[in-house]
Design an enzyme around this catalytic site. Structure first.
Site, short mmCIF file in Angstrom:
data_model
loop_
_atom_site.label_atom_id
_atom_site.label_comp_id
_atom_site.label_asym_id
_atom_site.label_seq_id
_atom_site.Cartn_x
_atom_site.Cartn_y
_atom_site.Cartn_z
N TYR A 67 46.15 37.05 41.39
CA TYR A 67 45.68 35.74 42.76
C TYR A 67 46.89 35.86 44.08
O TYR A 67 46.37 36.38 44.76
CB TYR A 67 44.67 35.25 42.78
CG TYR A 67 43.31 36.16 41.67
CD1 TYR A 67 42.49 36.35 42.76
CD2 TYR A 67 43.16 35.79 40.16
CE1 TYR A 67 41.07 36.58 42.27
CE2 TYR A 67 42.11 36.61 40.24
CZ TYR A 67 41.29 36.49 40.43
OH TYR A 67 40.19 36.91 41.01
N ASN A 102 33.17 39.34 49.90
CA ASN A 102 34.11 39.29 49.81
C ASN A 102 35.53 38.12 49.79
O ASN A 102 34.48 37.19 50.26
CB ASN A 102 34.74 40.37 51.37
CG ASN A 102 34.41 41.25 51.09
OD1 ASN A 102 33.81 41.92 50.34
ND2 ASN A 102 34.10 41.71 52.29
N VAL A 103 36.46 37.50 49.30
CA VAL A 103 36.68 36.68 48.73
C VAL A 103 37.90 36.13 50.19
O VAL A 103 39.07 35.42 50.04
CB VAL A 103 37.84 36.20 48.01
CG1 VAL A 103 36.42 36.51 46.65
CG2 VAL A 103 38.34 37.59 47.04
N HIS A 119 31.34 35.19 45.93
CA HIS A 119 32.07 35.07 45.19
C HIS A 119 33.52 34.10 45.81
O HIS A 119 34.71 34.43 44.74
CB HIS A 119 33.03 36.29 45.19
CG HIS A 119 31.62 37.61 44.28
ND1 HIS A 119 31.43 38.73 44.48
CD2 HIS A 119 30.43 37.40 44.23
CE1 HIS A 119 30.28 39.02 43.50
NE2 HIS A 119 30.05 38.07 43.23
N CYS A 150 41.63 15.25 36.73
CA CYS A 150 41.86 15.55 35.34
C CYS A 150 43.23 16.15 34.36
O CYS A 150 43.32 15.42 33.04
CB CYS A 150 40.53 15.97 34.37
SG CYS A 150 40.77 17.82 34.72
N GLY A 185 29.02 48.77 53.46
CA GLY A 185 30.22 48.80 52.64
C GLY A 185 30.65 47.97 51.67
O GLY A 185 30.99 47.30 50.60
N THR A 186 29.31 47.49 50.67
CA THR A 186 29.31 47.69 48.59
C THR A 186 28.74 48.15 47.85
O THR A 186 28.37 49.26 48.58
CB THR A 186 28.61 46.21 49.05
OG1 THR A 186 28.38 46.06 47.94
CG2 THR A 186 26.34 46.06 48.82
#
Ligand code: BV8
Ligand code: ZN
Length: 242
Positions: A67, A102-103, A119, A150, A185-186
């Site tokens: 990532y 898209n991210v 997403h 946490c 575009g998918t």
């Protein structure tokens, strides 16, 4: 302009509510790699090894580095004419919603506002245990940090395979209300995003698809506009609102 582009421009001029459903092809001309097809990310990486909660539990460092590499890539590129055309469309219409898989947040950087990131977003992080967003966590650091609440490991704020997409209900509502749907575009193979297009079509929306090649949706839409979206979409928007 082709006949198909002209026909779509007329539909957009008359429309009140328009939805765009986009995928990696929208950002391809910016230089962001797509997932499937030539040069696609999943050609060299297996989704199960990198984009699942199990992958992160097994090897958080490997997933984090994948990532980070994508974050750096996205920060080095710019929105393309297709992103800008969507912003112009949004500003020209009474109601517009962009539902993206898209991210990369390039549509936001182009000035888009009403955007559903189904997403998630590469530049955010959340806790892998309590799922709290981590507003103060630095994103591009060499290794995952720990949750402010946490103490569990912090993960990328994207939706992995096997997880529920974000904002599915508003996306469904937009599909149920639109007059025109643009699918851009998918490859239309990842669910539930792909099925959203079918919902719009079924309630009577006019649907147009922008892609380099046919997809599983192509037989079920009204117009197919072949070619790179950065070249095919801007003239349609210009003709509709000139
Ligand atoms: C869920 C984020 C339950 C992270 C991604 C068997 C059957 C059906 C479904 C399943 C199944 N087995 C498993 C499932 C479920 C699974 C799924 O759909 N798998 C598929 C692969 C079979 N889905 C899930 O797990 C989802 N969650 O189902 O939860 C649920 C159900 C209902 C309601 C609530 C919950 C979660 C899926 C999310 C996965 N996360 N990404 C990250 O980015 O790392 S998915 C991944 O694919 C990408 O990230 C992207 O977001 C997504 C879609 O890909 P595309 O955007 O379409 O990109 P692709 O490369 O495939 O295609 C590019 C296209 O552009 C091509 O067509 C190309 O021709 C075109 N193109 C290229 N250049 C251009 C162009 N077009 C125009 N112009 C250009 N210049
Ligand atoms: Zn936590």
């Amino acid at each position: 302009m082709t006949d198909a582009q002209r026909q779509l421009a007329e539909k957009l001029t008359a429309a009140r509510k328009v939805v765009a459903l986009s995928g990696a092809g929208l950002s391809a001309e910016s230089g962001v790699p797509t997932f499937r097809g030539d040069g696609g990310l999943w050609r060299n990486h297996r989704p199960a090894d990198l984009a699942t909660p199990e992958a992160f539990a097994t090897d958080p460092q490997l997933v984090w580095e994948f990532y980070n590499w994508r974050r750096e890539k996205v920060l080095s590129v710019e929105p393309n004419p297709a992103h800008h055309a969507l912003t112009e469309l949004e500003r020209s219409l009474p109601a517009f919603c962009h539902i993206t898989q898209n991210v990369d947040a390039l549509a936001h950087r182009a000035g888009g506002e009403n955007i559903i990131e189904l997403h998630g977003n590469l530049m955010t992080t959340l806790c892998s245990a309590c799922r709290e967003a981590q507003p103060h966590a630095p994103v591009i650091v060499p290794f995952p940090t720990y949750c402010e609440h946490c103490g569990a490991l912090v993960r990328p704020g994207v939706v992995w395979f096997g997880e529920s997409v974000t904002q599915f209900e508003p996306a469904l509502a937009a599909m149920n209300e639109c007059d025109v749907l643009l699918v851009i575009g998918t490859s239309a193979v990842v669910q539930p995003a792909a099925s959203l297009a079918t919902i719009a079509r079924r309630q009577g929306a006019f649907a147009a698809e922008f892609n380099l090649e046919a997809t599983p949706l192509t037989d079920r839409i009204d117009l197919f506009i072949a070619g790179p979206a950065g070249r095919t979409l801007p003239p349609v928007v210009q003709a509709a609102f000139a």
